[in-house]
Write a protein that holds these residues in place. Structure first.
Motif, PDB file in Angstrom:
ATOM      1  N   ASN A  91     -37.659  62.729 -29.075  1.00 34.35           N
ATOM      2  CA  ASN A  91     -37.201  61.426 -28.598  1.00 34.35           C
ATOM      3  C   ASN A  91     -36.658  61.535 -27.182  1.00 34.35           C
ATOM      4  O   ASN A  91     -36.612  60.549 -26.445  1.00 34.35           O
ATOM      5  CB  ASN A  91     -36.156  60.818 -29.544  1.00 34.35           C
ATOM      6  CG  ASN A  91     -34.907  61.666 -29.670  1.00 34.35           C
ATOM      7  OD1 ASN A  91     -34.888  62.847 -29.328  1.00 34.35           O
ATOM      8  ND2 ASN A  91     -33.837  61.071 -30.179  1.00 34.35           N
ATOM      9  N   LYS A  92     -36.270  62.775 -26.801  1.00 37.18           N
ATOM     10  CA  LYS A  92     -35.842  63.051 -25.433  1.00 37.18           C
ATOM     11  C   LYS A  92     -36.454  64.371 -24.972  1.00 37.18           C
ATOM     12  O   LYS A  92     -36.522  65.323 -25.747  1.00 37.18           O
ATOM     13  CB  LYS A  92     -34.316  63.140 -25.350  1.00 37.18           C
ATOM     14  CG  LYS A  92     -33.594  61.863 -25.729  1.00 37.18           C
ATOM     15  CD  LYS A  92     -32.088  62.068 -25.709  1.00 37.18           C
ATOM     16  CE  LYS A  92     -31.348  60.811 -26.133  1.00 37.18           C
ATOM     17  NZ  LYS A  92     -29.881  61.022 -26.149  1.00 37.18           N
ATOM     18  N   GLU A 118     -32.872  62.817 -18.757  1.00 39.70           N
ATOM     19  CA  GLU A 118     -33.712  62.872 -19.951  1.00 39.70           C
ATOM     20  C   GLU A 118     -34.828  61.833 -19.846  1.00 39.70           C
ATOM     21  O   GLU A 118     -34.591  60.694 -19.454  1.00 39.70           O
ATOM     22  CB  GLU A 118     -32.878  62.575 -21.207  1.00 39.70           C
ATOM     23  CG  GLU A 118     -31.721  63.535 -21.414  1.00 39.70           C
ATOM     24  CD  GLU A 118     -30.749  63.060 -22.477  1.00 39.70           C
ATOM     25  OE1 GLU A 118     -30.055  63.917 -23.055  1.00 39.70           O
ATOM     26  OE2 GLU A 118     -30.680  61.833 -22.723  1.00 39.70           O
ATOM     27  N   THR A 120     -37.548  59.771 -22.123  1.00 40.38           N
ATOM     28  CA  THR A 120     -37.588  59.384 -23.530  1.00 40.38           C
ATOM     29  C   THR A 120     -38.992  59.008 -23.972  1.00 40.38           C
ATOM     30  O   THR A 120     -39.760  58.408 -23.223  1.00 40.38           O
ATOM     31  CB  THR A 120     -36.649  58.199 -23.794  1.00 40.38           C
ATOM     32  OG1 THR A 120     -37.023  57.099 -22.959  1.00 40.38           O
ATOM     33  CG2 THR A 120     -35.207  58.589 -23.493  1.00 40.38           C
ATOM     34  N   SER A 121     -39.311  59.360 -25.214  1.00 41.10           N
ATOM     35  CA  SER A 121     -40.527  58.854 -25.839  1.00 41.10           C
ATOM     36  C   SER A 121     -40.318  57.391 -26.211  1.00 41.10           C
ATOM     37  O   SER A 121     -39.187  56.921 -26.362  1.00 41.10           O
ATOM     38  CB  SER A 121     -40.847  59.653 -27.113  1.00 41.10           C
ATOM     39  OG  SER A 121     -41.347  60.933 -26.811  1.00 41.10           O
ATOM     40  N   SER A 123     -39.670  54.441 -28.322  1.00 42.62           N
ATOM     41  CA  SER A 123     -38.911  54.425 -29.576  1.00 42.62           C
ATOM     42  C   SER A 123     -39.743  53.937 -30.755  1.00 42.62           C
ATOM     43  O   SER A 123     -39.598  54.435 -31.882  1.00 42.62           O
ATOM     44  CB  SER A 123     -37.655  53.560 -29.429  1.00 42.62           C
ATOM     45  OG  SER A 123     -37.995  52.230 -29.073  1.00 42.62           O
ATOM     46  N   ILE A 144     -34.371  66.713 -29.332  1.00 42.38           N
ATOM     47  CA  ILE A 144     -34.612  67.057 -27.924  1.00 42.38           C
ATOM     48  C   ILE A 144     -35.572  68.239 -27.816  1.00 42.38           C
ATOM     49  O   ILE A 144     -35.403  69.257 -28.490  1.00 42.38           O
ATOM     50  CB  ILE A 144     -33.289  67.400 -27.218  1.00 42.38           C
ATOM     51  CG1 ILE A 144     -32.344  66.199 -27.243  1.00 42.38           C
ATOM     52  CG2 ILE A 144     -33.539  67.837 -25.774  1.00 42.38           C
ATOM     53  CD1 ILE A 144     -30.954  66.506 -26.712  1.00 42.38           C
ATOM     54  N   TYR A 183     -43.252  58.202 -17.329  1.00 47.97           N
ATOM     55  CA  TYR A 183     -42.108  57.381 -16.911  1.00 47.97           C
ATOM     56  C   TYR A 183     -42.390  56.723 -15.558  1.00 47.97           C
ATOM     57  O   TYR A 183     -42.167  55.516 -15.372  1.00 47.97           O
ATOM     58  CB  TYR A 183     -40.858  58.257 -16.836  1.00 47.97           C
ATOM     59  CG  TYR A 183     -39.685  57.634 -16.125  1.00 47.97           C
ATOM     60  CD1 TYR A 183     -38.825  56.754 -16.794  1.00 47.97           C
ATOM     61  CD2 TYR A 183     -39.425  57.929 -14.782  1.00 47.97           C
ATOM     62  CE1 TYR A 183     -37.745  56.180 -16.133  1.00 47.97           C
ATOM     63  CE2 TYR A 183     -38.352  57.366 -14.126  1.00 47.97           C
ATOM     64  CZ  TYR A 183     -37.515  56.484 -14.803  1.00 47.97           C
ATOM     65  OH  TYR A 183     -36.453  55.921 -14.134  1.00 47.97           O
TER      66      TYR A 183
END
Length: 230
Positions: A91-92, A118, A120-121, A123, A144, A183
């Protein structure tokens, strides 16, 4: 269209053998496989190991194919809180080998200047894959993933990473780099790793060698099944 990126042959073989290959193309030594499974269209790429290879591959994939989502899947070394064969959904994602701090600046370990500490994927993708694994009675942990250009097999080195970044479940060589590119391009992203070896004081290289094929196939089968549900 769904993009999938993996680093090595063992991580892509299952997809090639269990889908319909529509087309292959070679973009400066990055091979893309245009695949079809049921009604899903997939772009699969083998990046090679490491952050630069991963970044180059995902950038090419986004520019050329514009996938709706990108899934990075592969193997990883685990901490003692996980077991061989477990899946870790990141998730991170963080870098463990980035350090821009100095006496003139105070940047956190792992943080690239101007970017989040971080990455993030997505959610929704994390939750959906976790639920999919539960339904199929596969142990899937969420946490993580720490990324760097070092094959971590030394518990002392891992301890140093853990002191800088807490609550890590796994270490790999690509996830954070791919997450950073996604990202920057605003592409939904998911990283899933199968644990091939546990990094302890009694670590033996044979563990990775013995488990790599089974871990890769097990994860690939679940990823392919998951893709057909989204």
């Amino acid at each position: 269209m769904i993009g999938i990126i993996a680093a090595i042959d063992e991580e892509i073989d299952f997809f090639i053998k269990n889908t319909e290959i529509i087309e292959t193309s070679n973009d400066n030594n990055v091979i893309f496989y245009y695949l079809k499974k049921e009604n899903r269209h997939i772009i699969l790429a083998k990046s090679g190991a490491g952050k630069v290879n991963a970044s180059m591959t995902v950038t090419k994939m986004i520019d050329k194919y514009k996938p709706e989502i990108i899934i990075n899947r592969g193997i990883a070394g685990g901490l003692e809180t996980v077991e061989v064969g477990n899946f870790v959904t990141g998730n991170k994602m963080v870098y463990y080998d980035v350090n821009m701090s100095s006496h003139r600046s105070n940047h956190q370990h792992g943080k690239v200047r101007g970017l989040p500490l971080e990455f993030t994927s997505d959610s929704k993708l994390v939750a959906n894959f976790y639920n999919f694994c539960n339904e199929n009675k596969i142990t899937s942990l969420v946490g993580i993933i720490a990324t760097g250009d070092y094959f971590v097999s030394n518990s002392t080195y891992l301890d140093n990473i853990s002191r800088e970044i807490s609550n890590i479940l796994a270490v790999d060589m690509e996830s954070a780099a791919i997450a950073q590119v996604c990202y920057l391009h605003n592409v939904p992203f998911l990283s899933v790793r199968a644990i091939s070896d546990i990094i302890t004081t009694s670590y033996k290289n044979e563990e990775f060698t013995l488990n790599i094929k089974n871990a890769c196939c097990k994860l690939a089968e679940q990823i392919l099944g998951y893709i057909c549900t989204i």
